[in-house]
Structure formats: structure tokens, C-alpha cells
Design an enzyme around this catalytic site. Structure first.
Site, short mmCIF file in Angstrom:
data_model
loop_
_atom_site.label_atom_id
_atom_site.label_comp_id
_atom_site.label_asym_id
_atom_site.label_seq_id
_atom_site.Cartn_x
_atom_site.Cartn_y
_atom_site.Cartn_z
N TYR A 93 -7.15 3.44 -2.92
CA TYR A 93 -8.15 4.48 -2.66
C TYR A 93 -7.76 5.82 -3.28
CZ TYR A 93 -10.72 1.63 0.68
OH TYR A 93 -11.48 0.65 1.27
N LYS A 136 1.19 -7.16 2.05
CA LYS A 136 1.19 -8.35 1.19
C LYS A 136 2.44 -8.24 0.31
CE LYS A 136 -0.98 -12.04 -0.43
NZ LYS A 136 -1.29 -13.24 0.35
N ASP A 162 -3.36 -11.73 4.92
CA ASP A 162 -4.28 -12.88 5.05
C ASP A 162 -4.03 -13.61 6.37
OD1 ASP A 162 -1.90 -13.19 3.69
OD2 ASP A 162 -2.59 -14.77 2.35
N ASP A 219 -8.80 -0.65 5.97
CA ASP A 219 -10.27 -0.56 5.94
C ASP A 219 -10.88 -1.92 6.28
OD1 ASP A 219 -12.73 0.54 5.60
OD2 ASP A 219 -12.66 0.64 3.42
#
Ligand code: NAD
Length: 362
Positions: free
Chosen positions: A128, A195, A228, A252
């Protein structure tokens, strides 16, 4: 006394839901004997038409002066056009922590029970940051050559590239905020979402930094989840989680998932907090298809306003406002379509009912 607060109505359903929140704050302020002096300021599509800028200077100046703002959602064109005003506001005011609670309120239909999560999202870095290189541009070709030279990896020539900066400073600051929040709100566990198995440097740095901060808070359980797996865990057993600390993008996405567990975007509030300023807004967007139809749920914006009251130190008013909202939802008679598809009212009627409850409990 009267608090000066900046009000940004926003686009689409923004003016309807922020108007509802404003009316509720005025009602609760009357009950608790304080005043609110609203300073209405433009931002978004309308602001561009009227003032030639999606985020006029006077809007930023007003927030800097008042230090607190309540904001409706603002439309961001997809794939082209101006960049997100929301992201710009968070970066310009350094609103580094996005607090997104997802609590199952009594009376809300859900497949789950006992969900009470808070997502703490880093708000200024990651994908972002808005550092992008468009397909075919010289800077992009240069970057592709630079990457090849320094990593040996080939990026296709017709690629566009977005940078994902994650710093020790940003990660440490958000981790500290999350643990301090957990401590102050008697929460027991913080889970870092990442991640780092794939993005060993950026997400790896985030994880390493949060792990180091966690050591300073021995009374709070700490764990981490790969994003995930985190999504799957949240759908299967959300009651096992408490505070989630996330880099910007995962925060988000995961927070929208969490709002789905507790009844949807119509009831999900948020706060953007920095060292100096704070901006409160619903998680949802401008929902253009509902705009101007008196059908949007005002709850998310009203609960954001309750978070704002807590932030300025009007804790009793904050709790009373939340209680009035919960009471109306629990009764289920004067709620919007998303809360009761069979029997519902419009934005205005739901707001009036909340204000009536505020009066009743005086
Ligand atoms: P959205 O949140 O506006 O709407 C998604 C769906 O959620 C809607 O179709 C509706 O079914 C439901 N919904 C949302 N708010 C609701 C409410 N108050 N009451 C009842 N139902 C509600 O998301 P979108 O359609 O992806 O985005 C629309 C625009 O909003 C885009 O331009 C996007 O960039 C912008 N946006 C702004 C913000 C912000 O201002 N902070 C946040 C998210 C999206």
C-alpha cells in the site's frame, strides 16, 4: 465543554452513514453533558469536482488542528484514476495503526458464536506504499535490469511492478501497538500473520521483529500463522483467536474476512491511530449501488464514532452508544436489510431508533 471534530462525509453511502453517526454522537453528547463542534470537510469524488482535489489542503489542516476526525467511506477508481484518498490520509497523517474489531453482537445472525477478534493492521507500508512502476515505462525497464543484475532473476519485459517495503521501524511500531492494545484491553493472545515462508526478507523481517517485541510482553501468549492457513483457521475456529497483528495487505483482507464472521461489513467499525492524530471510519467502502437509497446500515459508522468517543476520553458515552446500537440490533425490528432480510427499515429509521434508545436510557 465542546470537542472540535473534523467530519468527512465521503462518497456513495458515506454522507448517509456519517450523518447517522453524527446525529448519534450529538444525542449521546447531550445525554452526557458535553458538546461536539463538527467541522465538515470535503474529500473524495465530490471534493475533486468542487475543489479540484480529492484531498483538499484545508481538510488535512482541519484534522491536524482538531487531531480527531470521523470519516465516511471514499470511492477509489479501480485500475486507473486517482490513488486512494484513504491511503493518502493514513500516510500524510502517519496513522500507522488500523484497529479493526470484529465482535459478534447479540442479535446478529451468524454461523459462529463467541467471536471476538481485533485485527491490528500496519497502515503505512507494504504494497500500500503506492510505489508502483507501470508497464513499458523507462523506470520499469531499468528496475527489471537492476533486478536481473542483482538477483539473476528474470522479470518479463511487459510487467508492471509494485514495491513492498516493510521496515524494522514500521514492524516494531505496529507490534508494540498490538501488544500494548492487548494489555490495555485485557486480551490474552497476539497472533502475527505473515507469509515469511515465501517472502523471506519482507515478511521475514516483519515476523522477526514482532517476535522480538513479543518477548517484552511475557504475560501475553504469542504465536504466528502463515496468512493462508490463518484464513482457513479463522473460518473453522475463530473463537481460538484474539488479537491479530498484520502487515498492511493481509490486515485489509483478513479483517474483511473477520467482519464476514460477525455479520458483514455493515457492522464493522475501525480506527486509524497515529502518534498525533486519529481518524475513525467504517471498514466498508462507498457501496455505490446502495447510495442515496436510504438502505445502508449505519452501524459500522456509528460504532466507529463510539470508538472515537473512547479515544477522546468519553468512555461512558462510548459504552452507552454501543449499548444503544446493540439493543436495537437485538430487538431486530428496526434494522437494515443486511441484518434482517425479511423485515427491515432504512438507514434513517434505524438511526432514529438508536437515538430513541439513547434518550430512553437517560
Ligand atoms: P463496499 O464495502 O463499498 O461494498 C461491498 C458490499 O458490502 C456492498 O455491495 C454491500 O453489499 C455491502 N455493504 C458495504 N457497506 C454496507 C453498509 N453500510 N450497509 C449494508 N451493506 C453494506 O466495497 P466495494 O464495492 O469493493 O468498494 C466500493 C468503493 O469503496 C470502491 O471505490 C473502494 O475503493 C471504496 N472503498 C473505500 C474504503 C474507505 O473509504 N475506507 C474502504 C473500502 C472500499
Amino acid at each position: 465543554m465542546a470537542y472540535k471534530i473534523t467530519l468527512i462525509p465521503g462518497d456513495g453511502i458515506g454522507p448517509e452513514v456519517s450523518g447517522a453517526a453524527q446525529a448519534c454522537v450529538d444525542a449521546i453528547a447531550r445525554r452526557f453533558g458535553f458538546g461536539v463542534d463538527w467541522e465538515e470537510m470535503p474529500a473524495g469524488e465530490e471534493a475533486e469536482k468542487k475543489h479540484g482535489s480529492v484531498l483538499p489542503k484545508k481538510t488535512l489542516a482541519s484534522i491536524r488542528k482538531n487531531t480527531v476526525a470521523l470519516k465516511g467511506p471514499i470511492t477509489t477508481p479501480v485500475g486507473s484514476g486517482f490513488r486512494s484518498v484513504n491511503v493518502e490520509l493514513r500516510q500524510k497523517l502517519d496513522l500507522f495503526a488500523n484497529v479493526r474489531p470484529a465482535k459478534l453482537l447479540p442479535g446478529v445472525e451468524s454461523k459462529y458464536s463467541g467471536v471476538d477478534l481485533v485485527v491490528i493492521r500496519e497502515n503505512t507500508e507494504d504494497l500500500y506504499a503506492g510505489i508502483e512502476f507501470d508497464e513499458g515505462k523507462k523506470a520499469t525497464i531499468d528496475l527489471i535490469s537492476f533486478a536481473k543484475k542483482n538477483t539473476g532473476k528474470t522479470i518479463r519485459k511487459d510487467s508492471a511492478i509494485s514495491l513492498k517495503p516493510i521496515s524494522v521501524f514500521g514492524s516494531r511500531r505496529i507490534a508494540k501497538f498490538a501488544f500494548d492494545y492487548a494489555k490495555a484491553n485485557r486480551r490474552k493472545k497476539v497472533t502475527a500473520v505473515h507469509k515469511a515462508n515465501i517472502m523471506k526478507y519482507s515478511d521475514g523481517l516483519f515476523l522477526k521483529t514482532v517476535q522480538a517485541v513479543a518477548k517484552k510482553y511475557p504475560s501475553i501468549t504469542f504465536e504466528d500463522r502463515i496468512v493462508d492457513n490463518m484464513c482457513m483457521q479463522l473460518v473453522i475456529k475463530p473463537e481460538l483467536y484474539d488479537v491479530l497483528v498484520c502487515p498492511n495487505l493481509y490486515g485489509d483482507i483478513v479483517s474483511d474476512l473477520c467482519s464476514g464472521l460477525v455479520g458483514g461489513l455493515g457492522i464493522a467499525p475501525s480506527a486509524n491511530i497515529g502518534e498525533k492524530y486519529a481518524v475513525f471510519e467504517p471498514i466498508h467502502g462507498s457501496a455505490p449501488k446502495h447510495a442515496g437509497k436510504d438502505e445502508a446500515n449505519p452501524t459500522a459508522c456509528i460504532l466507529s464514532a463510539a470508538m472515537m468517543l473512547g479515544h477522546i476520553g468519553e468512555n461512558k458515552a462510548a459504552v452507552a452508544l454501543e449499548e444503544a446500537v446493540v439493543e436495537v440490533i437485538k430487538e431486530g425490528k428496526k434494522v437494515t436489510y443486511d441484518l434482517n432480510p425479511r423485515r427491515h427499515v432504512g438507514t434513517k429509521a434505524m438511526t432514529e431508533e438508536i437515538i430513541r434508545k439513547i434518550g430512553e436510557s437517560a
